[in-house]
Design a protein around this motif. Structure first.
Motif, PDB file in Angstrom:
ATOM      1  N   LEU A 146       0.773  -1.217  -0.015  1.00 16.04           N
ATOM      2  CA  LEU A 146       0.167   0.050  -0.082  1.00 16.04           C
ATOM      3  C   LEU A 146       0.775   1.162   0.223  1.00 16.04           C
ATOM      4  N   SER A 147       1.997   1.214   1.007  1.00 20.84           N
ATOM      5  CA  SER A 147       2.794   2.496   0.997  1.00 20.84           C
ATOM      6  C   SER A 147       3.550   2.751  -0.184  1.00 20.84           C
ATOM      7  N   LEU A 148       4.181   1.622  -0.756  1.00 20.70           N
ATOM      8  CA  LEU A 148       4.768   1.796  -2.018  1.00 20.70           C
ATOM      9  C   LEU A 148       4.043   2.179  -3.172  1.00 20.70           C
ATOM     10  N   VAL A 149       2.817   1.662  -3.265  1.00 14.08           N
ATOM     11  CA  VAL A 149       1.847   2.208  -4.453  1.00 14.08           C
ATOM     12  C   VAL A 149       1.350   3.563  -4.088  1.00 14.08           C
ATOM     13  N   GLY A 150       1.236   3.893  -2.900  1.00  7.61           N
ATOM     14  CA  GLY A 150       0.809   5.252  -2.346  1.00  7.61           C
ATOM     15  C   GLY A 150       1.737   6.334  -2.703  1.00  7.61           C
ATOM     16  N   TYR A 151       3.220   5.828  -2.447  1.00  3.80           N
ATOM     17  CA  TYR A 151       4.273   6.995  -2.811  1.00  3.80           C
ATOM     18  C   TYR A 151       4.127   6.975  -4.339  1.00  3.80           C
ATOM     19  N   LEU A 152       4.024   5.898  -4.943  1.00  2.00           N
ATOM     20  CA  LEU A 152       4.127   5.885  -6.576  1.00  2.00           C
ATOM     21  C   LEU A 152       3.094   6.817  -6.986  1.00  2.00           C
ATOM     22  N   PHE A 153       1.965   6.360  -6.751  1.00  2.00           N
ATOM     23  CA  PHE A 153       0.802   7.376  -7.156  1.00  2.00           C
ATOM     24  C   PHE A 153       0.530   8.490  -6.546  1.00  2.00           C
ATOM     25  N   HIS A 154       1.222   8.822  -5.396  1.00  2.00           N
ATOM     26  CA  HIS A 154       0.955  10.040  -4.590  1.00  2.00           C
ATOM     27  C   HIS A 154      -0.455   9.894  -3.900  1.00  2.00           C
ATOM     28  N   VAL A 155      -0.689   8.494  -3.186  1.00  2.00           N
ATOM     29  CA  VAL A 155      -2.022   8.442  -2.742  1.00  2.00           C
ATOM     30  C   VAL A 155      -1.646   8.224  -1.102  1.00  2.00           C
ATOM     31  N   GLU A 156      -1.746   9.612  -0.571  1.00  2.00           N
ATOM     32  CA  GLU A 156      -1.044   9.782   0.521  1.00  2.00           C
ATOM     33  C   GLU A 156      -1.655   8.797   1.700  1.00  2.00           C
ATOM     34  N   ALA A 157      -3.085   8.661   1.482  1.00  2.00           N
ATOM     35  CA  ALA A 157      -3.873   7.942   2.577  1.00  2.00           C
ATOM     36  C   ALA A 157      -3.227   6.357   2.660  1.00  2.00           C
TER      37      ALA A 157
ATOM     38  N   GLU B  49       4.167   5.965 -14.512  1.00  2.00           N
ATOM     39  CA  GLU B  49       4.320   7.244 -13.722  1.00  2.00           C
ATOM     40  C   GLU B  49       5.308   8.278 -14.400  1.00  2.00           C
ATOM     41  N   LEU B  50       6.394   7.606 -15.087  1.00  2.00           N
ATOM     42  CA  LEU B  50       7.219   8.334 -15.841  1.00  2.00           C
ATOM     43  C   LEU B  50       6.654   9.357 -16.697  1.00  2.00           C
ATOM     44  N   GLY B  51       5.556   8.940 -17.458  1.00  2.00           N
ATOM     45  CA  GLY B  51       5.021   9.833 -18.425  1.00  2.00           C
ATOM     46  C   GLY B  51       4.559  11.246 -17.688  1.00  2.00           C
ATOM     47  N   VAL B  52       4.050  10.870 -16.258  1.00  2.00           N
ATOM     48  CA  VAL B  52       3.502  11.893 -15.645  1.00  2.00           C
ATOM     49  C   VAL B  52       4.780  12.808 -15.345  1.00  2.00           C
ATOM     50  N   TRP B  53       5.681  12.375 -14.786  1.00  2.00           N
ATOM     51  CA  TRP B  53       6.863  13.107 -14.421  1.00  2.00           C
ATOM     52  C   TRP B  53       7.328  13.998 -15.438  1.00  2.00           C
ATOM     53  N   LEU B  54       7.423  13.188 -16.837  1.00  2.00           N
ATOM     54  CA  LEU B  54       7.968  14.093 -17.943  1.00  2.00           C
ATOM     55  C   LEU B  54       6.938  14.802 -18.527  1.00  2.00           C
ATOM     56  N   ASP B  55       5.633  15.049 -18.004  1.00  2.00           N
ATOM     57  CA  ASP B  55       4.524  15.736 -18.513  1.00  2.00           C
ATOM     58  C   ASP B  55       4.209  15.431 -19.901  1.00  2.00           C
ATOM     59  N   TYR B  56       4.248  13.963 -20.174  1.00  2.00           N
ATOM     60  CA  TYR B  56       3.651  13.518 -21.182  1.00  2.00           C
ATOM     61  C   TYR B  56       2.162  13.545 -21.262  1.00  2.00           C
ATOM     62  N   TYR B  57       1.598  13.148 -19.987  1.00  2.00           N
ATOM     63  CA  TYR B  57       0.206  13.078 -19.777  1.00  2.00           C
ATOM     64  C   TYR B  57      -0.158  13.258 -18.498  1.00  2.00           C
TER      65      TYR B  57
END
Ligand code: ADP
Length: 536
Positions: free
Chosen positions: A178-189, A256-264
């Motif tokens: 949960l924490s890993l996915v949370g960090y990855l997708f910025h789901v703080e909960a 997630e890389l695409g989001v960081w690179l602002d592709y989508y």
């Protein structure tokens, strides 16, 4: 599951995983130690992965050092005298880890400040994602309770082989995921269950290490036994777990890389991940099923080969037995002819003509023995065959040859053999047909009183020859008739020796000529054996 059959774990895999577990324990000690050093010497880079991420609290770092130590000790071989001490030490350390987690949870739950958070090192208020300075996240506290208990009952097993340690550490794995996915997708909960302090990223990583360290410490037990088993199921499970989990995490990272690179944007990322994950899992399942299918085919082929080998072995031993029986039984009568002819020649000193006749009988009987051995081999091999090799022969001539061979016995028992057929009786037969005559005639002689009459005829019908052998002997009870042609079915008749094989051989030979054989009572007393053999 059948307990009698257990597919054991791959020893190489077990050893490898145990080594990994020990390494993971050292990583925990080292990781926790480095963070503790960061606190003591106030090095921010060692406390948190970056200034914007929450730090691993000193107590959490201590928890990792203690869990690593307990795990390492639990796998460390010591002498028998130190074993009890080691076990108690491990228990003590585990309870400390549990206590650490439990007290922190109590602080959250009852809103206490027990002073434990700032005991090792002081953290200034206002740290990133931290409400109570120095206090680890509540989910970290839960994880320490679980990890401590898991190591504590590392070797506990119920009668069905279930290990509580594995279920406890699975809960840790769930929180880590949960924490890993949370960090990855910025789901703080997902990593911020308490709403007060977040589980630090490297804390998540070290809990992941603890997860594998506990599971790999006993890789051939409980749930892990299937994972490491040398079975097809174990192999496919290993593939699905490793390729599946890591592949999905990699997919998550890539999307997630695409989001960081602002592709989508994030919505697109989520859809991309879901579609990618579905395709990935389907392909994985497909490949796995293909592999299992291939394995099943191999097993079926192996089974078929085994069955064939077994059948072959059975039939060859059956053939051997059969061959021996035939030889033993049928060699007796020509051997008897040879013996008695030779005895007469030696003892009674017959005239030249009679001597020649007996010598001729000896030669034909010896020939018969040789033929018999040859034919017995063929017969034994063809027991399940549809037909025997055939050649044109005169049944009447065969009958006369057989009668000649039996002359001595006929003389001995003063049996009057009447051969009624006149002229040729041509048929397409195997030479073993002489054994039909030989068996029926010798039976008629054997089971008739001395001085009795035996009558043989070969009558023609349109397509077949009907042979009958009629005697005025002891006869056969109706109850015995159905089983008479079965091998070794003898009906005891006083003083008459036999193996019970003759009629079975007759039946088999006749069957292989597409004919039939049966018995009827002789109305004048005795029996009549009928054999019908097609002319062609
Ligand atoms: P064997 O004669 O060696 O015992 P067979 O298979 O030739 O074996 O015969 C099976 C049984 O059938 C014999 O044991 C005998 O009881 C019975 N039998 C065969 N032929 C006759 C016959 N002509 N008259 C009476 N009984 C017979």
């Amino acid at each position: 599951m059948n307990d009698a059959v257990v597919i054991s774990s791959s020893p190489r895999l077990v050893e490898g995983l145990k080594a990994l577990s020990r390494l993971a324990a050292l990583v925990l000690i080292l990781g926790g130690g480095i963070v503790l050093a960061g606190w003591w010497f106030d090095i921010p880079a060692l406390k948190s992965v970056s200034a914007t991420y929450s730090s691993m609290k000193a107590n959490a770092a201590l928890g990792f050092v203690l869990s690593g130590l307990a795990l390492w000790l639990a796998q460390f071989e010591v002498g028998a005298e130190a074993e009890a001490f080691k076990r108690n030490l491990v228990r003590l350390i585990c309870w400390l880890v549990v206590l650490l987690g439990a007290l922190t949870l109590a602080e959250y739950f009852f809103q206490w400040d027990l002073g434990i958070d700032q005991l090792l090192c002081r953290e200034a208020p206002g740290a990133v994602d931290t409400l109570s300075p120095g206090r680890m996240a509540a989910n970290s506290a839960v994880c320490f309770c679980l990890v401590g208990l898991a190591i504590l009952c590392l070797d506990l097993e119920d009668k069905n082989g279930r290990r509580p340690a594995q279920y406890l550490i699975m809960a840790v794995g769930f929180i880590v995921l949960l924490s890993l996915v949370g960090y990855l997708f910025h789901v703080e909960a997902f990593y911020d269950l308490s709403k007060y302090s977040k589980m630090a990223l490297h804390t998540v990583a070290l809990f992941a290490v603890s997860f594998f360290a506990v599971l790999f410490a006993r890789p051939d037990r409980g749930l892990m036994a299937l994972v490491t088993s040398e079975s097809g199921a174990g192999e496919s499970l290993r593939r699905l777990l490793t390729v599946g989990c890591f592949g999905l995490l990699l997919l998550a990272l890539l999307s997630e890389l695409g989001v960081w690179l602002d592709y989508y944007d994030e919505a697109f990322r989520s859809s991309l991940f879901v579609v990618g994950a579905i395709i990935y899992v389907l392909v994985l399942l497909w490949l796995n099923a293909t592999q299992l299918y291939r394995r099943d085919v191999e097993h079926l082929q192996l089974d078929a080969a085994l069955v064939a080998a077994r059948d072959e072995a059975q039939s060859s031993s059956h053939l051997k037995e059969l061959l021996l029986d035939i030889l033993r039984h049928d060699l007796m009568s020509p051997a008897g002819v040879i013996k008695s002819s030779a005895a007469i020649v030696m003892m009674k000193e017959p005239d030249e003509a009679a001597r020649k006749e007996f010598l001729r009988l000896i030669v034909t009987s010896a020939d018969h023995i040789i033929d018999l051995i040859e034919n017995a081999k063929i017969y034994a091999r063809l027991e399940n065959a549809e037909s025997l090799p055939r050649e044109r022969a005169d049944l009447n001539e065969v009958l006369h040859q057989v009668a000649d061979e039996l002359n001595v016995v006929l003389l001995e028992h003063k049996i009057r053999l009447e051969l009624l057929p006149q002229g040729e009786r041509p048929a397409l037969v195997n030479q073993m047909v002489r054994d039909v005559f030989a068996n029926l005639l010798s039976n008629a002689i054997k089971y008739s009183p001395d001085g009795a009459r035996v009558e043989v005829n070969i009558l023609g019908t349109e397509r077949s020859w009907l042979i009958y052998v009629k005697d005025w002997g002891v006869g056969i009870a109706d109850a015995d008739k159905p089983t008479l042609f079965t091998r070794f079915k003898r009906v005891e008749k006083q003083g008459v020796k036999g193996t019970g094989l003759g009629l079975a051989i007759v039946k088999r030979i006749v069957e292989l000529h597409a004919g039939r054989v049966w018995i009827e009572n002789n109305p004048e007393g005795g029996s009549i054996f009928y054999v019908e053999i097609p002319k062609e």
